[in-house]
Design an enzyme around this catalytic site. Sequence first.
Site, PDB file in Angstrom:
ATOM      1  N   HIS A  72       0.844  -1.197   0.000  1.00  0.00           N
ATOM      2  CA  HIS A  72       0.000   0.000   0.000  1.00  0.00           C
ATOM      3  C   HIS A  72       0.880   1.248   0.000  1.00  0.00           C
ATOM      4  O   HIS A  72       1.727   1.410   0.876  1.00  0.00           O
ATOM      5  CB  HIS A  72      -0.914   0.016   1.235  1.00  0.00           C
ATOM      6  CG  HIS A  72      -2.144  -0.822   1.078  1.00  0.00           C
ATOM      7  ND1 HIS A  72      -3.332  -0.562   1.714  1.00  0.00           N
ATOM      8  CD2 HIS A  72      -2.371  -1.919   0.310  1.00  0.00           C
ATOM      9  CE1 HIS A  72      -4.236  -1.460   1.369  1.00  0.00           C
ATOM     10  NE2 HIS A  72      -3.673  -2.310   0.525  1.00  0.00           N
ATOM     11  N   TYR A 200      -8.737   5.562   8.210  1.00  0.00           N
ATOM     12  CA  TYR A 200      -8.792   5.856   9.644  1.00  0.00           C
ATOM     13  C   TYR A 200      -9.771   7.005   9.810  1.00  0.00           C
ATOM     14  O   TYR A 200      -9.587   8.063   9.193  1.00  0.00           O
ATOM     15  CB  TYR A 200      -7.434   6.304  10.174  1.00  0.00           C
ATOM     16  CG  TYR A 200      -6.366   5.231  10.189  1.00  0.00           C
ATOM     17  CD1 TYR A 200      -6.107   4.499  11.343  1.00  0.00           C
ATOM     18  CD2 TYR A 200      -5.585   4.973   9.066  1.00  0.00           C
ATOM     19  CE1 TYR A 200      -5.105   3.528  11.377  1.00  0.00           C
ATOM     20  CE2 TYR A 200      -4.584   3.998   9.084  1.00  0.00           C
ATOM     21  CZ  TYR A 200      -4.355   3.284  10.250  1.00  0.00           C
ATOM     22  OH  TYR A 200      -3.365   2.321  10.277  1.00  0.00           O
ATOM     23  N   PRO A 292      -3.150   0.247  19.305  1.00  0.00           N
ATOM     24  CA  PRO A 292      -2.990  -0.287  17.951  1.00  0.00           C
ATOM     25  C   PRO A 292      -3.002   0.734  16.818  1.00  0.00           C
ATOM     26  O   PRO A 292      -2.538   0.409  15.719  1.00  0.00           O
ATOM     27  CB  PRO A 292      -4.174  -1.249  17.801  1.00  0.00           C
ATOM     28  CG  PRO A 292      -5.157  -0.841  18.841  1.00  0.00           C
ATOM     29  CD  PRO A 292      -4.379  -0.248  19.955  1.00  0.00           C
ATOM     30  N   LYS A 296       1.795  -0.449  15.130  1.00  0.00           N
ATOM     31  CA  LYS A 296       3.219  -0.528  15.468  1.00  0.00           C
ATOM     32  C   LYS A 296       3.606  -1.765  16.290  1.00  0.00           C
ATOM     33  O   LYS A 296       4.792  -2.102  16.387  1.00  0.00           O
ATOM     34  CB  LYS A 296       3.648   0.724  16.247  1.00  0.00           C
ATOM     35  CG  LYS A 296       3.651   1.973  15.413  1.00  0.00           C
ATOM     36  CD  LYS A 296       4.824   1.977  14.447  1.00  0.00           C
ATOM     37  CE  LYS A 296       4.624   2.952  13.320  1.00  0.00           C
ATOM     38  NZ  LYS A 296       4.653   2.408  11.992  1.00  0.00           N
ATOM     39  N   TYR A 387       4.688   6.344  10.049  1.00  0.00           N
ATOM     40  CA  TYR A 387       3.778   5.258   9.673  1.00  0.00           C
ATOM     41  C   TYR A 387       4.526   4.156   8.924  1.00  0.00           C
ATOM     42  O   TYR A 387       4.326   2.967   9.199  1.00  0.00           O
ATOM     43  CB  TYR A 387       2.631   5.807   8.819  1.00  0.00           C
ATOM     44  CG  TYR A 387       1.500   4.833   8.622  1.00  0.00           C
ATOM     45  CD1 TYR A 387       0.438   4.770   9.530  1.00  0.00           C
ATOM     46  CD2 TYR A 387       1.475   3.958   7.538  1.00  0.00           C
ATOM     47  CE1 TYR A 387      -0.602   3.866   9.363  1.00  0.00           C
ATOM     48  CE2 TYR A 387       0.441   3.055   7.363  1.00  0.00           C
ATOM     49  CZ  TYR A 387      -0.587   3.018   8.276  1.00  0.00           C
ATOM     50  OH  TYR A 387      -1.614   2.118   8.115  1.00  0.00           O
TER      51      TYR A 387
HETATM   52  P1  FAD Z   1       2.759 -12.293  21.351  1.00  0.00           P
HETATM   53  O1  FAD Z   1       2.210 -12.317  19.992  1.00  0.00           O
HETATM   54  O2  FAD Z   1       1.856 -11.962  22.478  1.00  0.00           O
HETATM   55  O3  FAD Z   1       3.438 -13.708  21.612  1.00  0.00           O
HETATM   56  C1  FAD Z   1       3.873 -14.110  22.889  1.00  0.00           C
HETATM   57  C2  FAD Z   1       3.810 -15.627  22.966  1.00  0.00           C
HETATM   58  O4  FAD Z   1       4.344 -16.051  24.204  1.00  0.00           O
HETATM   59  C3  FAD Z   1       2.384 -16.162  22.901  1.00  0.00           C
HETATM   60  O5  FAD Z   1       2.291 -17.139  21.914  1.00  0.00           O
HETATM   61  C4  FAD Z   1       2.120 -16.678  24.296  1.00  0.00           C
HETATM   62  O6  FAD Z   1       1.221 -17.767  24.301  1.00  0.00           O
HETATM   63  C5  FAD Z   1       3.510 -17.063  24.736  1.00  0.00           C
HETATM   64  N1  FAD Z   1       3.677 -17.074  26.197  1.00  0.00           N
HETATM   65  C6  FAD Z   1       3.158 -16.219  27.111  1.00  0.00           C
HETATM   66  N2  FAD Z   1       3.500 -16.568  28.341  1.00  0.00           N
HETATM   67  C7  FAD Z   1       4.253 -17.681  28.246  1.00  0.00           C
HETATM   68  C8  FAD Z   1       4.891 -18.514  29.184  1.00  0.00           C
HETATM   69  N3  FAD Z   1       4.797 -18.267  30.487  1.00  0.00           N
HETATM   70  N4  FAD Z   1       5.577 -19.579  28.737  1.00  0.00           N
HETATM   71  C9  FAD Z   1       5.682 -19.844  27.413  1.00  0.00           C
HETATM   72  N5  FAD Z   1       5.086 -19.079  26.457  1.00  0.00           N
HETATM   73  C10 FAD Z   1       4.385 -18.014  26.862  1.00  0.00           C
HETATM   74  N6  FAD Z   1      -0.834  -4.793  16.737  1.00  0.00           N
HETATM   75  C11 FAD Z   1      -1.025  -4.094  15.634  1.00  0.00           C
HETATM   76  O7  FAD Z   1      -0.056  -3.557  15.109  1.00  0.00           O
HETATM   77  N7  FAD Z   1      -2.293  -3.994  15.084  1.00  0.00           N
HETATM   78  C12 FAD Z   1      -3.369  -4.599  15.632  1.00  0.00           C
HETATM   79  O8  FAD Z   1      -4.468  -4.503  15.121  1.00  0.00           O
HETATM   80  C13 FAD Z   1      -3.192  -5.317  16.806  1.00  0.00           C
HETATM   81  N8  FAD Z   1      -4.239  -5.926  17.418  1.00  0.00           N
HETATM   82  C14 FAD Z   1      -4.026  -6.602  18.586  1.00  0.00           C
HETATM   83  C15 FAD Z   1      -5.083  -7.212  19.242  1.00  0.00           C
HETATM   84  C16 FAD Z   1      -4.884  -7.898  20.450  1.00  0.00           C
HETATM   85  C17 FAD Z   1      -6.060  -8.532  21.154  1.00  0.00           C
HETATM   86  C18 FAD Z   1      -3.581  -7.960  21.018  1.00  0.00           C
HETATM   87  C19 FAD Z   1      -3.340  -8.680  22.328  1.00  0.00           C
HETATM   88  C20 FAD Z   1      -2.520  -7.370  20.343  1.00  0.00           C
HETATM   89  C21 FAD Z   1      -2.738  -6.687  19.139  1.00  0.00           C
HETATM   90  N9  FAD Z   1      -1.675  -6.082  18.448  1.00  0.00           N
HETATM   91  C22 FAD Z   1      -1.884  -5.399  17.321  1.00  0.00           C
HETATM   92  C23 FAD Z   1      -0.328  -6.164  18.936  1.00  0.00           C
HETATM   93  C24 FAD Z   1       0.467  -7.234  18.202  1.00  0.00           C
HETATM   94  O9  FAD Z   1      -0.348  -8.317  17.919  1.00  0.00           O
HETATM   95  C25 FAD Z   1       1.600  -7.601  19.117  1.00  0.00           C
HETATM   96  O10 FAD Z   1       2.420  -6.449  19.240  1.00  0.00           O
HETATM   97  C26 FAD Z   1       2.421  -8.784  18.646  1.00  0.00           C
HETATM   98  O11 FAD Z   1       1.678  -9.961  18.734  1.00  0.00           O
HETATM   99  C27 FAD Z   1       3.682  -8.907  19.502  1.00  0.00           C
HETATM  100  O12 FAD Z   1       4.324 -10.117  19.259  1.00  0.00           O
HETATM  101  P2  FAD Z   1       5.080 -10.878  20.387  1.00  0.00           P
HETATM  102  O13 FAD Z   1       5.637 -12.083  19.723  1.00  0.00           O
HETATM  103  O14 FAD Z   1       5.983  -9.931  21.089  1.00  0.00           O
HETATM  104  O15 FAD Z   1       3.981 -11.266  21.467  1.00  0.00           O
HETATM  105  C1  DHB Z   2      -4.804  -2.923  11.355  1.00  0.00           C
HETATM  106  C2  DHB Z   2      -4.643  -2.600  12.663  1.00  0.00           C
HETATM  107  C3  DHB Z   2      -4.158  -1.353  12.991  1.00  0.00           C
HETATM  108  O1  DHB Z   2      -3.971  -1.024  14.260  1.00  0.00           O
HETATM  109  C4  DHB Z   2      -3.835  -0.429  12.023  1.00  0.00           C
HETATM  110  O2  DHB Z   2      -3.383   0.799  12.379  1.00  0.00           O
HETATM  111  C5  DHB Z   2      -3.974  -0.765  10.719  1.00  0.00           C
HETATM  112  C6  DHB Z   2      -4.466  -2.032  10.384  1.00  0.00           C
HETATM  113  C7  DHB Z   2      -5.343  -4.249  10.998  1.00  0.00           C
HETATM  114  O3  DHB Z   2      -5.579  -5.065  11.899  1.00  0.00           O
HETATM  115  O4  DHB Z   2      -5.554  -4.508   9.824  1.00  0.00           O
END
Ligand code: FAD
Ligand code: DHB
Length: 393
Positions: A72, A200, A292, A296, A387
């Site tokens: 995009h 947005y 969100p 980021k 962004y």
């Molecule tokens: P996570 O994806 O949380 O992975 C951590 C992993 O560690 C998980 O699989 C978990 O099961 C595991 N874990 C936890 N505790 C333990 C333990 N004690 N022992 C072993 N394993 C463990 N970001 C965006 O940019 N846009 C979005 O729209 C967006 N929507 C989101 C919606 C939700 C509900 C959430 C919670 C987050 C969202 N985010 C979004 C944020 C984005 O998804 C996260 O920043 C991203 O997943 C970070 O990755 P990570 O691997 O650091 O953590």
């Molecule tokens: C999505 C989530 C966001 O927070 C954003 O800024 C743009 C896209 C998404 O889930 O597609």
Amino acid sequence: MRTQVAIVGAGPAGLLLGALLHRAGIDNVVLEQRSAEYVLGRIRAGVLEQVAVDLLREAGAAVRMDELGLPHGGFEMAFGDRRLRIDLQALTGKQVMVYGQTEVTRDLMAHRQASGRPTHYEAENVQPHGYDGERPHLSYRHGGSERRLEADFIVGCDGFHGVCRATLPAGALQTFEKVYPFGWLGLLADTPPVNDELIYGHTERGFMLASMRSHERSRYYLQCSLDDKVEQWSDEAFWAEFSRRLPADVAQRLATGPSLEKSIAPLRSFVAEPMRFGRLFLAGDAAHIVPPTGAKGLNLAASDVGLLARALAEYYRGTGPGRSAGIDHYSQQALARVWKAERFSWWFTSLMHRFPENGDFGLRMQQAEFDYLCHSTAAQTVLAENYVGLPLG
Ligand code: FAD
Ligand code: DHB
């Protein structure tokens, strides 16, 4: 069992780190408390910055993304009845990639399986030990027996609720937090996206975001009350509210359908400093959370592990005391980027949501900010630069 780097968590941070370390010839084991299916069932982020795209390519896990991801070159903002397109390509020379976190995770899982590096899913009661000395290890329970994994380093990629940050001694960390007084209600549906680019929107009724996962799959969000329960939102109620918040001409094109997933996420800014304690490192959501808006979260997780993989590769390639320079600077380097993403996500959230508690003055500030954006290429460039993502450093 012994490895060089023990990784806790098989989310995008843990799996990407594992792939980058594998690429550098560094042995690593991933322990994950959930099942692979559970990890894949979480619907989260959808937009990748160039830095994340480049790291996935470097890791050798980008074939499907390059085939199916949607580049995009811009996005739209709607504010009341005004519209503004942010031309990312013209303002920065860069684009973003629309490709879901679920797909990133699936690709990294397949890559890991092919690499032969072990991942233990459903590992219970994972506990880090000895990271303040020379012999760190993890204890855990797997397949009914107690296990021990020894390593040179432990990396906590275990998300916001993980065990690694939680086990650090009181006083080792300084934390910073802001909780927002609303949530995001998200809906995923197999309907063609209402617009070619993301929109947005700031409306009287609250924020809305029209995003997508593909040409056939839409991802839409609404600002909602923290008291709302997802069961209270029927699909019909979501579509009706979403349609009201879309610009009128766009709403006419809205295709509705049954939801594949619907969930409410709270919005929070959080940072834990430092991101290293002895031989334990934190990366991704384990160390920081952004609201969100601006997508980021996943991108920061990717950039953290990009920096850490580089530092660990330097350590294992090098000889003598100089080889620790990269890992010694990891926390400082990662946090410099984290705080800029925190600032951007807070700013974008503050501009685009309704904050009734800020009164008419608050609303006028938001309107003036949007008006300024509309008339200033400099302001649009600041938005676009953040962004598409700041350089890895
Ligand atoms: P996570 O994806 O949380 O992975 C951590 C992993 O560690 C998980 O699989 C978990 O099961 C595991 N874990 C936890 N505790 C333990 C333990 N004690 N022992 C072993 N394993 C463990 N970001 C965006 O940019 N846009 C979005 O729209 C967006 N929507 C989101 C919606 C939700 C509900 C959430 C919670 C987050 C969202 N985010 C979004 C944020 C984005 O998804 C996260 O920043 C991203 O997943 C970070 O990755 P990570 O691997 O650091 O953590
Ligand atoms: C999505 C989530 C966001 O927070 C954003 O800024 C743009 C896209 C998404 O889930 O597609």
